[in-house]
Design a protein around this motif. Structure first.
Motif, PDB file in Angstrom:
ATOM      1  N   LYS A 184     -32.035  16.539 -51.974  1.00 17.54           N
ATOM      2  CA  LYS A 184     -30.956  17.071 -52.071  1.00 17.54           C
ATOM      3  C   LYS A 184     -30.802  18.310 -53.646  1.00 17.54           C
ATOM      4  CE  LYS A 184     -26.335  16.306 -54.909  1.00 17.54           C
ATOM      5  NZ  LYS A 184     -25.302  15.318 -55.327  1.00 17.54           N
ATOM      6  N   ASN A 185     -31.765  17.848 -54.414  1.00 17.94           N
ATOM      7  CA  ASN A 185     -32.484  18.667 -55.526  1.00 17.94           C
ATOM      8  C   ASN A 185     -33.572  19.357 -54.974  1.00 17.94           C
ATOM      9  OD1 ASN A 185     -30.286  19.132 -56.965  1.00 17.94           O
ATOM     10  ND2 ASN A 185     -30.453  16.085 -57.009  1.00 17.94           N
ATOM     11  N   ARG A 186     -34.150  20.743 -55.393  1.00 16.87           N
ATOM     12  CA  ARG A 186     -35.189  21.019 -54.833  1.00 16.87           C
ATOM     13  C   ARG A 186     -35.778  21.746 -55.862  1.00 16.87           C
ATOM     14  NH1 ARG A 186     -36.453  22.073 -49.095  1.00 16.87           N
ATOM     15  NH2 ARG A 186     -34.516  20.601 -47.357  1.00 16.87           N
ATOM     16  N   TYR A 187     -37.474  21.406 -55.872  1.00 12.57           N
ATOM     17  CA  TYR A 187     -38.188  21.824 -57.181  1.00 12.57           C
ATOM     18  C   TYR A 187     -39.289  22.518 -56.663  1.00 12.57           C
ATOM     19  CZ  TYR A 187     -36.099  18.025 -60.304  1.00 12.57           C
ATOM     20  OH  TYR A 187     -34.954  17.273 -60.860  1.00 12.57           O
ATOM     21  N   GLY A 188     -39.547  22.837 -55.363  1.00 17.64           N
ATOM     22  CA  GLY A 188     -40.948  23.669 -54.610  1.00 17.64           C
ATOM     23  C   GLY A 188     -40.548  24.649 -55.324  1.00 17.64           C
TER      24      GLY A 188
END
Length: 462
Positions: free
Chosen positions: A426-430
């Motif tokens: 859901k939340n993207r960190y990359g």
């Protein structure tokens, strides 16, 4: 006014990951399930889009290309995790998985990067949960130390920087205090028993490393949430003191000073949830502080004195109510305050209160939902918010270095969009976008920005 920092020689710049969040269970054999699979199998509906650790980012099949990409864009360090239940088949080392991790290490080094290994990032074997309640059981310490010995024996010649645990408190607090992760109970006595066993296991891992593998250093990575009082009023200051006691000092004092604060014993006894411990346990902890500390920092905790009594089983909320700082920046996607200066505050605290022990930022990053809305006309994500986030946090780490704090690196979470418990993707960190349909890796603007910083060897911050 701009401030420009030179990035010192040998200052680590790179990314961090955890095995279950990038490998998932790809390639695993029956009996090698971890806590993550157990969590998902028992509660798939809790995970966003019901997506669990089946493939995660599929690093297992893409590691050669992923590591080559890290090096291509200028990174010099990669911290990864060995999945305990993948590496061990029961009590024996799985030769196939040992060969896999050896090749991961070889690939990192072949690209001129430094490998750092964390031995446990919530990857306890599911079997130990089913049979003995995980870290609540003292028997788990023995199983863990056997695994640690096997992993060190296999890779100590090639890796000199190790960590016994990453964020040891998070699965305990979320599973036994907040009741939002497996096993979904609110039992403070079991929670603090598990906390104590992880602290003791860390000390024993340090002792094992020092005795048998003197060429390596053994540290631990803590989930650091600096505590800030709402005011200088004595009640707010006291609320901050006790919150810090349980949210920070429980592990920080044990890891850096070799002691558990006396107030921990007093308060847990008062609330009938003091952990059991053996006659020599505190001495073992005292004699084996960690060699170095990793700081996983994402957000601070701001507190004020309670105006209403806390109801429910014991936790640190007994002492405080949340305080919303009027000047805060806020990532609404994660519900977390953004406060970069905390990294400098942490460095100053370690310098002042903990003998300036060596440390580095082992995780720091920002998760954003719906990043597709920031895609440019060339098809790439312009994540200027991530650049700003990294730039300011890294800037404070470099300022801490200039002030004499013993900080020697900054690692971003993470090199690629990765799976998270419940939130899945859901939340993207990359720094790399992951296409979940094709598993293609697509560089974001932040990755090109980082490459430019590394090429210049300096960072400019407003």
């Amino acid at each position: 006014m701009k401030k420009t920092y030179e990035i010192p020689n040998h200052f680590m710049i790179g990314t961090s990951s955890s095995a279950w969040q990038i490998e998932g269970c790809a390639g695993k054999k029956p009996g090698q399930e971890s806590w993550a699979e157990l969590f998902y199998q028992t509660n798939p509906h809790r995970w966003y889009d019901e997506r669990g650790p089946q493939k995660a980012s599929d690093f297992y099949h893409h590691y050669k290309d992923d590591i080559a990409t890290m090096a291509k864009f200028g990174m010099n360090t990669f911290r990864f995790t060995i999945q305990w239940p993948r590496f061990m088949q029961g009590n024996e080392v799985d030769p196939d998985e040992s060969a896999y991790y050896q090749d991961v290490i070889n690939t990192i080094k072949a690209h001129g990067m430094k490998p750092i290994i964390s031995l446990e990032h919530w990857e306890i074997p599911a079997k130990l949960f089913k049979e003995q309640d995980g870290w609540v059981s003292r028997k788990t310490i023995d199983a863990y130390l056997h695994y640690v010995d096997c992993a060190l024996h296999a890779f100590h010649d090639d890796v000199d920087t190790w960590f016994a645990f990453t964020e040891p408190n998070i699965p305990i607090d979320n599973g036994y205090i907040k009741k939002i992760w497996y096993p979904f109970v609110h039992d403070p006595q079991r929670a603090y028993q598990a906390h104590f066993h992880k602290i003791l296991a860390t000390a024993k891992a340090v002792a094992l490393a020092h005795q048998k593998y003197p060429n390596i250093t053994m540290g631990a990575m803590v989930h650091m949430t600096p505590i800030y009082a709402a005011s200088n009023d004595i009640r707010d200051v006291q609320a901050a003191y006790y919150t810090d006691l349980f949210e920070v000092r429980l592990y920080l004092d044990a890891y850096l000073k070799g002691e558990i604060p006396s107030e921990i014993f007093t308060e847990l006894k008062k609330y009938n949830c003091l952990f059991a411990y053996g006659p020599n346990d505190l001495e073992i902890i005292h004699e084996n502080p960690v060699d170095l500390l990793g700081i996983d920092y994402y957000f601070p905790i701001r507190v004020q004195a309670r105006n209403t009594p806390y109801e429910g089983p014991f936790c640190s909320k007994v002492y405080y109510e949340d305080y919303v700082w009027p000047e805060r920046e806020y990532n609404a996607n994660r519900g977390w305050e953004i406060y970069p200066k905390a990294i400098l505050d942490v460095g100053r605290r370690i310098q002042k209160d903990y003998g300036n022990k060596p440390w580095f930022v082992s995780e720091n990053g920002i998760g954003i939902e719906g990043e597709d809305r920031y895609r440019n006309d060339k098809g790439y994500i312009d994540d200027d918010y991530r650049i700003d986030f990294i730039q300011r946090h890294l800037g404070y780490a470099l300022q801490a270095k200039e002030e004499g704090c013993n900080v020697y690196g900054y690692l971003i979470w993470s090199f690629i969009d990765n799976l998270s418990a419940i939130n899945a993707f859901k939340n993207r960190y990359g720094l790399l976008e992951l296409d979940l349909n094709t598993y293609q890796r697509i560089p974001k603007k932040s990755l090109h920005w980082l490459q430019n910083v590394m090429q210049k060897g300096e960072l400019s911050v407003e």
